[in-house]
Design a protein around this motif. Structure first.
Motif, mmCIF file in Angstrom:
data_model
loop_
_atom_site.group_PDB
_atom_site.id
_atom_site.type_symbol
_atom_site.label_atom_id
_atom_site.label_comp_id
_atom_site.label_asym_id
_atom_site.label_seq_id
_atom_site.Cartn_x
_atom_site.Cartn_y
_atom_site.Cartn_z
ATOM 1 N N ASP A 13 -1.791 25.303 11.384
ATOM 2 C CA ASP A 13 -0.633 26.196 11.405
ATOM 3 C C ASP A 13 -1.053 27.661 11.353
ATOM 4 O OD1 ASP A 13 1.055 24.057 11.371
ATOM 5 O OD2 ASP A 13 1.538 24.174 9.236
ATOM 6 N N LEU A 16 -1.564 29.123 14.772
ATOM 7 C CA LEU A 16 -0.338 29.223 15.564
ATOM 8 C C LEU A 16 0.623 30.279 15.017
ATOM 9 C CD1 LEU A 16 0.216 25.434 16.268
ATOM 10 C CD2 LEU A 16 -0.506 27.177 17.914
ATOM 11 N N SER A 17 0.543 30.561 13.729
ATOM 12 C CA SER A 17 1.420 31.592 13.154
ATOM 13 C C SER A 17 0.824 32.978 13.337
ATOM 14 C CB SER A 17 1.644 31.328 11.667
ATOM 15 O OG SER A 17 0.468 31.650 10.933
ATOM 16 N N SER A 46 -0.287 22.103 15.387
ATOM 17 C CA SER A 46 -0.020 22.398 13.983
ATOM 18 C C SER A 46 -0.406 21.221 13.096
ATOM 19 C CB SER A 46 1.453 22.772 13.801
ATOM 20 O OG SER A 46 2.259 21.684 14.152
ATOM 21 N N ASP A 47 -0.310 21.423 11.797
ATOM 22 C CA ASP A 47 -0.665 20.382 10.817
ATOM 23 C C ASP A 47 0.428 19.314 10.804
ATOM 24 O OD1 ASP A 47 -2.812 22.068 10.078
ATOM 25 O OD2 ASP A 47 -1.596 23.067 8.558
ATOM 26 N N ASP B 38 8.913 29.525 16.995
ATOM 27 C CA ASP B 38 7.788 28.769 16.435
ATOM 28 C C ASP B 38 6.811 28.358 17.530
ATOM 29 O OD1 ASP B 38 9.095 29.036 14.064
ATOM 30 O OD2 ASP B 38 9.758 26.939 13.922
ATOM 31 N N LYS B 40 4.189 26.184 18.758
ATOM 32 C CA LYS B 40 3.834 24.834 18.332
ATOM 33 C C LYS B 40 2.537 24.338 18.934
ATOM 34 C CE LYS B 40 7.440 23.419 15.874
ATOM 35 N NZ LYS B 40 7.241 23.073 14.436
ATOM 36 N N SER B 201 6.488 25.772 4.067
ATOM 37 C CA SER B 201 5.185 25.252 4.486
ATOM 38 C C SER B 201 4.135 25.926 3.609
ATOM 39 C CB SER B 201 4.975 25.571 5.966
ATOM 40 O OG SER B 201 3.606 25.752 6.239
#
Lengths: 240, 240
Positions: A13, A16-17, A46-47, B38, B40, B201
């Motif tokens: 994540d 990707l963030s 992502s996770d 988001d 992904k 998260s």
């Protein structure tokens, strides 16, 4: 014979963030190129259990080697090992060989091998361990998938121990020719060159420096003589 | 309502060979996070027609928005526009609106709009152009796919013009707590926290600094009050 092919799966994540900039892809790409293994695809997911399982299945089926990065630590968001087991229908639990490595590591430091740390000894049946000379917790190889850590120092050390075990092909050689003209001025002779030297890959990468346009022409292949011939011909054509 | 989802497709042999380190993924990831979209999945594929078409179809079907980077210049290895057209079954040729932009650009510089440069005006039917304030040659949007340049300065400018046109969601907020303990020492309370705050998260990112282990705990979500509550509870639990 064509070179073996490879794919990489980056799990995290944090990439990707935008929080973290991935460093492992660039390192692995270079190492594989030197080993004569063609990295054909990289995926970042992502996770997420389903996303990881689907990507592992797709990449494992399509390429000779797969390398994963990330998600094998002691915390709740480290789910890679379980996902790999699920992808191949293997049982997974704490395994004695991995537990012994961790036990010795933490004993030597007077630290407890608690339940969280023991998660790092979860290894699927039939997997072989990958050495971790940096912080002990091992990676593993199952089928054609090499499961490695996300922390760059550990990832790099694991890559160094894995690469010599792989069957490589001819290393990819390249020559770069820097031309101080825009791509639009050289595209036509460049296309002719690519059509003549079909055994080589000829890429053009434009840049701008102090307002002047230029192009780096990269000629790649496994035969150095052919690369030289293409580079010489390009220089002649363009009057360099 | 959940945030819209997105995927990125990076096109380029130079990334996969390790010659170039990708910069666009990190930039786009940050911009999408701020916009409440988001990200992904990211895929990197080579300059190969079938690989690009397959990836575009898969990502376009699975996510709300797709963003591509690379392969829209004037040289023979720039095949992205044709691949996007093929993926959606659209006709593609030099289009008058794109040609007019390029004609004005090169006229102003006393340069010829030759056949190679004219390739940059190849735009699929029904696509809308994406402005390129840096070097004029436009990107385009077809269906939910935004096709942009690989050169970082151009990519960033195109992202800046595209983001305001998208429907975003709640921006992802985060708090990072740096704890000078190894992950193995905090994994158990961290898991309990993650199980209580299922709307957030919670990621853990280990590091080593001067031989000392530490962990960055990143708590992400769209509700700042909840993030504060989780951060406070974590600090209380660990006695920070």
């Amino acid at each position: 014979m064509p070179n073996p092919t490879a794919a990489m799966l980056v799990i995290g994540d944090e990439i990707l963030s935008g929080r973290t900039r991935d460093a492992n892809m660039h390192h692995l790409a270079n190492e594989l190129t030197h080993a004569g293994i063609d990295l054909k695809e990289v995926r970042v997911v992502s996770d997420d259990h389903d996303a990881i399982v689907a990507a592992v299945k797709a990449l494992s089926g399509a390429y000779d080697y797969v390398f994963t990065s990330g998600g094998i630590g002691p915390t709740h968001d480290d789910i890679t090992a379980d996902c790999i087991a699920a992808a191949f229908g293997k049982h997974i639990d704490v395994r004695d060989d991995a537990r012994a490595l961790l036990q010795a590591h933490y004993d030597a430091r007077g630290q407890e091998l608690n339940a969280a740390r023991l998660r790092m000894a979860r290894i699927p049946d039939d997997a072989t361990l990958i050495d971790n000379p940096v912080s002990t917790a091992p990676g593993f190889k199952l089928e054609n998938v090499h499961v490695m850590a996300g922390v760059p120092s550990v990832f790099n050390a694991m890559v160094a121990s894995v690469i010599p075990t792989l069957t490589g092909g001819a290393p990819l050689l390249s020559q770069t020719i820097c031309i101080m003209r825009g791509e639009g001025d050289i595209a036509i002779p460049l296309r002719a060159l690519a059509e003549e030297f079909t055994d080589l890959s000829i890429g053009s990468y434009p840049f701008q420096r102090d307002g002047v346009y230029g192009s780096n022409i990269v000629i790649r292949g496994t035969d150095g003589v052919r690369i030289d011939a293409a580079a010489t011909q390009l220089a002649d054509t363009l009057g360099l």
